[in-house]
Design a protein around this motif. Sequence first.
Motif, PDB file in Angstrom:
ATOM      1  N   LYS A  32       0.837  -1.213   0.000  1.00  0.00           N
ATOM      2  CA  LYS A  32       0.000   0.000   0.000  1.00  0.00           C
ATOM      3  C   LYS A  32       0.865   1.254   0.000  1.00  0.00           C
ATOM      4  N   PRO A  34       1.953   4.700  -0.675  1.00  0.00           N
ATOM      5  CA  PRO A  34       1.230   5.866  -1.209  1.00  0.00           C
ATOM      6  C   PRO A  34       1.959   6.516  -2.381  1.00  0.00           C
ATOM      7  N   ILE A  37       0.895   5.929  -6.130  1.00  0.00           N
ATOM      8  CA  ILE A  37      -0.347   6.508  -6.681  1.00  0.00           C
ATOM      9  C   ILE A  37       0.022   7.672  -7.599  1.00  0.00           C
ATOM     10  N   TYR A  40      -5.445  11.366  -8.692  1.00  0.00           N
ATOM     11  CA  TYR A  40      -6.636  11.242  -7.850  1.00  0.00           C
ATOM     12  C   TYR A  40      -7.718  12.139  -8.436  1.00  0.00           C
ATOM     13  N   ASN A 101     -10.372   0.169   6.073  1.00  0.00           N
ATOM     14  CA  ASN A 101     -10.051   1.553   5.722  1.00  0.00           C
ATOM     15  C   ASN A 101      -9.983   2.426   6.984  1.00  0.00           C
ATOM     16  N   HIS A 134     -14.822   6.853   1.783  1.00  0.00           N
ATOM     17  CA  HIS A 134     -13.497   6.233   1.595  1.00  0.00           C
ATOM     18  C   HIS A 134     -12.403   7.295   1.781  1.00  0.00           C
ATOM     19  N   THR A 136      -8.229   7.911   1.144  1.00  0.00           N
ATOM     20  CA  THR A 136      -7.050   7.399   0.436  1.00  0.00           C
ATOM     21  C   THR A 136      -5.822   8.206   0.849  1.00  0.00           C
ATOM     22  N   LEU A 138      -2.520   9.683  -0.134  1.00  0.00           N
ATOM     23  CA  LEU A 138      -1.905  10.022  -1.425  1.00  0.00           C
ATOM     24  C   LEU A 138      -0.420  10.333  -1.301  1.00  0.00           C
TER      25      LEU A 138
END
Length: 496
Positions: A32, A34, A37, A40, A101, A134, A136, A138
């Motif tokens: 995971k 970040p 990514i 967005y 989450n 949710h 996220t 970033l």
Amino acid sequence: MAQQQKNGQEQDLNQLRKVRREKLAELQQNGKDPFVITKYDQTHHSQEIKDNFDELEGKQVSIAGRMMSKRVMGKASFCNVQDLKGNIQSYVARDSIGEENYKEFKKLDVGDVIGIEGEVFKTKTGEMSIHASHVTLLSKSLQILPEKFHGLTNTDTRYRQRYVDLIMNPEVKDTFIKRSRIISAIRKYLDGQGFMEVETPMLVANAGGAAARPFETHFNALNEDLKLRISLELYLKRLIVGGLERVYEIGRVFRNEGLDTRHNPEFTLMELYQAYTDYNGMMDLTENLYRHVAQEVLGTTKIVYNGVEMDLGKPFERITMVDAVKKYAGVDWNEVETLEQARELAKEHNVEFEERHKKGDILNLFFEEYVEEHLVQPTFVMDHPIEISPLTKKKPENPDYVERFEFFMNGWEMANAYSELNDPIDQRERFKAQEEQLAQGDEEANTTDEDFLNALEIGMPPTGGIGFGIDRMCMLLTDSAAIRDVLLFPTMKSKE
């Protein structure tokens, strides 16, 4: 004791940084990371949601920004996200975003860049918020932001780490947003007046057009020494010769001088030149431009700087330098016939001068000493002595003076304008006089620019020209105390 306290704080910060790196390592181990990514989908900014709450209530949005606070309260939490336009609260409940989450959310740190999807709603206390579906991560913040209530107050650190300053101090961000809008408004006004924006060289063989010491550099490919430009003037006038008629440039210029609240060695200058007009045309343009920019950016032509109101809506005062010195110093320069008389007056009034200074130079010293501080409201000071104006047309009725004005507000010079000298023979003589000044120790004097003289010999129409200090304009319109407050990255002495 203070040193022990400082060492203790540094140890605490080091421990907090260590924990953040460990959190990042754990995320990466669990697939995971970040930092992988790439984008967005941000549908709204915080302020847009607040401004359009009635139509967005109950609708799904996604925002992105920096988490500035977090309050975890068991199965439900609150956080505050700051983006370009402001900040907004988000309600983050385990039942809405899911157990996994929510676990990830609880490990987030203040300073992390996050994305939140959710529904727009109002809390019981009436605060406009986003009910998250949710969250996220970033970008992971590995550093610690300054403590919120004390903020980032050390000015040296603020200037060196402008990126933190912009995060912690909303009024700083607002200043730079206004600066951008000021420059846009200038462009819009000039474009509407038929001016064409151009770009001219920064690396030059001959740095002319102003009284300033240049920075020097070396160009390896041609094995030649070059200078960084100190003004935009001489190239823009070449374009008037070329028939472009109305040109302007907004660009960085470089002057090898000291640092203070109004000077930085690199700063933004705007110069414009208009064929077939003179310095009177430049006064009208300045008045209209300043009014337009203030109205466009601030919504008013009355500005307040350091508690003092200045009115751009009224006609600007126009006064000659001789009349200004008579008004504020009580000395009538029309009665000064010789250099000796000028020197005697200077001694009587404690105005310091150098041996090389001529009568006109001493008049200017009187002006600087006695007049400038009084010019708070918008004022054009006109008709300077020829000795300090090597690129300006003489006044036909009095060749000791030239068709030049400086625009003052708040006791500061804000702009400098001429009826441009277009006589190549006269210009060569003026350059020669400047070189004599250089030989006598004036490091700011100009040198002869043969290519510029060649352009004048081709023929330049009567022209009005002006240079505006954009940074000072931004200081006045944003009520900023120092030039460093309107430069994103001001020049700073290197840290040892």
